[in-house]
Design a protein around this motif. Structure first.
Motif, PDB file in Angstrom:
ATOM      1  N   LEU A 147     -16.557 -15.449 -26.408  1.00 38.52           N
ATOM      2  CA  LEU A 147     -16.296 -14.422 -25.414  1.00 38.52           C
ATOM      3  C   LEU A 147     -17.139 -13.182 -25.710  1.00 38.52           C
ATOM      4  O   LEU A 147     -17.274 -12.779 -26.864  1.00 38.52           O
ATOM      5  CB  LEU A 147     -14.815 -14.066 -25.387  1.00 38.52           C
ATOM      6  CG  LEU A 147     -13.886 -15.211 -24.977  1.00 38.52           C
ATOM      7  CD1 LEU A 147     -12.427 -14.762 -25.030  1.00 38.52           C
ATOM      8  CD2 LEU A 147     -14.238 -15.732 -23.590  1.00 38.52           C
ATOM      9  N   CYS A 148     -17.707 -12.616 -24.662  1.00 36.81           N
ATOM     10  CA  CYS A 148     -18.495 -11.392 -24.814  1.00 36.81           C
ATOM     11  C   CYS A 148     -17.871 -10.281 -23.967  1.00 36.81           C
ATOM     12  O   CYS A 148     -17.009 -10.539 -23.132  1.00 36.81           O
ATOM     13  CB  CYS A 148     -19.949 -11.631 -24.420  1.00 36.81           C
ATOM     14  SG  CYS A 148     -20.237 -11.892 -22.649  1.00 36.81           S
ATOM     15  N   ARG A 149     -18.331  -9.081 -24.198  1.00 38.21           N
ATOM     16  CA  ARG A 149     -17.849  -7.932 -23.418  1.00 38.21           C
ATOM     17  C   ARG A 149     -18.550  -7.901 -22.057  1.00 38.21           C
ATOM     18  O   ARG A 149     -19.621  -8.482 -21.878  1.00 38.21           O
ATOM     19  CB  ARG A 149     -18.132  -6.638 -24.188  1.00 38.21           C
ATOM     20  CG  ARG A 149     -17.370  -6.566 -25.518  1.00 38.21           C
ATOM     21  CD  ARG A 149     -17.537  -5.206 -26.191  1.00 38.21           C
ATOM     22  NE  ARG A 149     -18.934  -4.847 -26.389  1.00 38.21           N
ATOM     23  CZ  ARG A 149     -19.583  -4.937 -27.538  1.00 38.21           C
ATOM     24  NH1 ARG A 149     -18.966  -5.370 -28.609  1.00 38.21           N
ATOM     25  NH2 ARG A 149     -20.847  -4.585 -27.631  1.00 38.21           N
ATOM     26  N   ASP A 150     -17.944  -7.196 -21.113  1.00 42.58           N
ATOM     27  CA  ASP A 150     -18.497  -7.101 -19.762  1.00 42.58           C
ATOM     28  C   ASP A 150     -19.976  -6.732 -19.763  1.00 42.58           C
ATOM     29  O   ASP A 150     -20.781  -7.378 -19.095  1.00 42.58           O
ATOM     30  CB  ASP A 150     -17.730  -6.061 -18.931  1.00 42.58           C
ATOM     31  CG  ASP A 150     -16.338  -6.516 -18.549  1.00 42.58           C
ATOM     32  OD1 ASP A 150     -15.994  -7.693 -18.799  1.00 42.58           O
ATOM     33  OD2 ASP A 150     -15.589  -5.694 -18.002  1.00 42.58           O
ATOM     34  N   ILE A 158     -24.132 -17.407 -19.363  1.00 46.40           N
ATOM     35  CA  ILE A 158     -22.684 -17.336 -19.211  1.00 46.40           C
ATOM     36  C   ILE A 158     -22.189 -18.634 -18.578  1.00 46.40           C
ATOM     37  O   ILE A 158     -22.660 -19.038 -17.510  1.00 46.40           O
ATOM     38  CB  ILE A 158     -22.265 -16.125 -18.340  1.00 46.40           C
ATOM     39  CG1 ILE A 158     -22.757 -14.811 -18.964  1.00 46.40           C
ATOM     40  CG2 ILE A 158     -20.758 -16.103 -18.116  1.00 46.40           C
ATOM     41  CD1 ILE A 158     -22.134 -14.453 -20.305  1.00 46.40           C
ATOM     42  N   LEU A 159     -21.250 -19.291 -19.265  1.00 46.10           N
ATOM     43  CA  LEU A 159     -20.663 -20.527 -18.753  1.00 46.10           C
ATOM     44  C   LEU A 159     -19.462 -20.203 -17.879  1.00 46.10           C
ATOM     45  O   LEU A 159     -18.626 -19.381 -18.259  1.00 46.10           O
ATOM     46  CB  LEU A 159     -20.182 -21.412 -19.906  1.00 46.10           C
ATOM     47  CG  LEU A 159     -21.216 -21.936 -20.881  1.00 46.10           C
ATOM     48  CD1 LEU A 159     -20.528 -22.785 -21.940  1.00 46.10           C
ATOM     49  CD2 LEU A 159     -22.279 -22.748 -20.159  1.00 46.10           C
ATOM     50  N   LYS A 171     -24.789 -19.478 -15.716  1.00 38.37           N
ATOM     51  CA  LYS A 171     -25.598 -18.424 -15.103  1.00 38.37           C
ATOM     52  C   LYS A 171     -26.417 -17.762 -16.202  1.00 38.37           C
ATOM     53  O   LYS A 171     -25.891 -17.413 -17.248  1.00 38.37           O
ATOM     54  CB  LYS A 171     -24.714 -17.401 -14.402  1.00 38.37           C
ATOM     55  CG  LYS A 171     -23.943 -18.028 -13.252  1.00 38.37           C
ATOM     56  CD  LYS A 171     -23.256 -17.010 -12.399  1.00 38.37           C
ATOM     57  CE  LYS A 171     -22.619 -17.754 -11.229  1.00 38.37           C
ATOM     58  NZ  LYS A 171     -22.375 -16.898 -10.104  1.00 38.37           N
ATOM     59  N   GLU A 172     -27.703 -17.602 -15.942  1.00 35.95           N
ATOM     60  CA  GLU A 172     -28.609 -17.018 -16.931  1.00 35.95           C
ATOM     61  C   GLU A 172     -28.617 -15.507 -16.808  1.00 35.95           C
ATOM     62  O   GLU A 172     -29.090 -14.955 -15.816  1.00 35.95           O
ATOM     63  CB  GLU A 172     -30.024 -17.574 -16.743  1.00 35.95           C
ATOM     64  CG  GLU A 172     -31.037 -17.072 -17.741  1.00 35.95           C
ATOM     65  CD  GLU A 172     -30.769 -17.526 -19.172  1.00 35.95           C
ATOM     66  OE1 GLU A 172     -31.195 -16.821 -20.102  1.00 35.95           O
ATOM     67  OE2 GLU A 172     -30.137 -18.573 -19.378  1.00 35.95           O
ATOM     68  N   SER A 181     -16.564 -14.926 -15.512  1.00 42.64           N
ATOM     69  CA  SER A 181     -16.551 -15.456 -16.863  1.00 42.64           C
ATOM     70  C   SER A 181     -17.195 -14.502 -17.865  1.00 42.64           C
ATOM     71  O   SER A 181     -18.137 -13.781 -17.528  1.00 42.64           O
ATOM     72  CB  SER A 181     -17.292 -16.795 -16.898  1.00 42.64           C
ATOM     73  OG  SER A 181     -17.344 -17.301 -18.219  1.00 42.64           O
ATOM     74  N   ARG A 182     -16.715 -14.541 -19.072  1.00 35.15           N
ATOM     75  CA  ARG A 182     -17.323 -13.804 -20.190  1.00 35.15           C
ATOM     76  C   ARG A 182     -17.571 -14.776 -21.335  1.00 35.15           C
ATOM     77  O   ARG A 182     -17.639 -14.399 -22.490  1.00 35.15           O
ATOM     78  CB  ARG A 182     -16.411 -12.650 -20.651  1.00 35.15           C
ATOM     79  CG  ARG A 182     -16.150 -11.591 -19.569  1.00 35.15           C
ATOM     80  CD  ARG A 182     -17.446 -10.944 -19.103  1.00 35.15           C
ATOM     81  NE  ARG A 182     -17.263  -9.950 -18.058  1.00 35.15           N
ATOM     82  CZ  ARG A 182     -17.481 -10.173 -16.757  1.00 35.15           C
ATOM     83  NH1 ARG A 182     -17.876 -11.361 -16.336  1.00 35.15           N
ATOM     84  NH2 ARG A 182     -17.317  -9.219 -15.878  1.00 35.15           N
ATOM     85  N   ARG A 183     -17.742 -16.062 -21.001  1.00 38.00           N
ATOM     86  CA  ARG A 183     -17.948 -17.123 -21.989  1.00 38.00           C
ATOM     87  C   ARG A 183     -19.456 -17.281 -22.208  1.00 38.00           C
ATOM     88  O   ARG A 183     -20.151 -17.896 -21.425  1.00 38.00           O
ATOM     89  CB  ARG A 183     -17.315 -18.413 -21.478  1.00 38.00           C
ATOM     90  CG  ARG A 183     -17.283 -19.513 -22.498  1.00 38.00           C
ATOM     91  CD  ARG A 183     -16.405 -20.651 -22.058  1.00 38.00           C
ATOM     92  NE  ARG A 183     -15.004 -20.300 -21.989  1.00 38.00           N
ATOM     93  CZ  ARG A 183     -14.188 -20.238 -23.029  1.00 38.00           C
ATOM     94  NH1 ARG A 183     -14.642 -20.480 -24.242  1.00 38.00           N
ATOM     95  NH2 ARG A 183     -12.915 -19.940 -22.868  1.00 38.00           N
TER      96      ARG A 183
END
Length: 186
Positions: A147-150, A158-159, A171-172, A181-183
């Motif tokens: 998980l990443c920040r916004d 991002i998966l 999405k690249e 998503s934040r994956r």
């Protein structure tokens, strides 16, 4: 990749503290006592289920990777022959290039050369999870994410996943507004 942001940051550092990193590929940056990618080679070699490590680079960094690889008997280097960020092939095309060039007919672990792993990361656990998934369907694969920040979505792939954590879309480097998503995957 070409480390465009890194090289821009190194060039704009007025302290001179990082000048020695100008022109160094991210995977060859020193982390502790050796290059970042050397940590991966050590981990992949010691896990016991990786025979060879194939590194795909571009023409700009090929000589540096060839020199680095001389320390390892199980590392093979392949250049995609590109010379600019605009002409790069991308990760999937580079994977296909390696599979065809080296005639790989087995499972493949793909690791971004500039990826750091945490101390609790276990290749054996990843291999076990992969074996479990493969038992259900031979065509399955395992993709690791975090998980990443916004504000970080525009730095990573991002998966987008469904309720069973199966990948629906990648999405690249999207803007935070372009995905819920934040994956992240590196």
């Amino acid at each position: 990749g070409y480390g465009t942001r890194l090289q821009r940051d190194v060039a704009s550092d007025s302290s001179g503290k990082f000048a020695h990193l100008a022109g160094v590929a991210k995977p060859l940056l020193p982390v502790g006592s050796c290059a970042l990618i050397s940590h991966w080679v050590q981990a992949l070699t010691s896990c016991g289920f990786v025979d060879y490590i194939y590194v795909v680079t571009n023409a700009l960094y090929e000589a540096a990777f060839q020199e680095w690889a001389q320390k390892f008997t199980n590392v093979k280097i392949l250049s995609d022959q590109t010379r600019s960020n605009e002409g790069r092939l991308g990760a999937v095309a580079c994977l296909q290039l390696a599979v065809h060039h080296f005639k790989i007919e087995d499972h493949v672990i793909v690791v971004g050369g500039d990826t750091l792993f945490k101390e609790d990361f276990s290749l054996k656990e990843v291999q076990k999870r992969f074996a479990d998934v493969q038992a259900g369907s031979e065509d399955s694969c395992v993709v690791l994410s975090y998980l990443c920040r916004d504000e970080e979505t525009k730095k990573y792939g991002i998966l987008e996943v469904d309720g069973a954590l199966q990948v629906c879309c990648m999405k690249e480097k999207p803007l935070p507004s372009d995905t819920k998503s934040r994956r992240a995957v590196s």
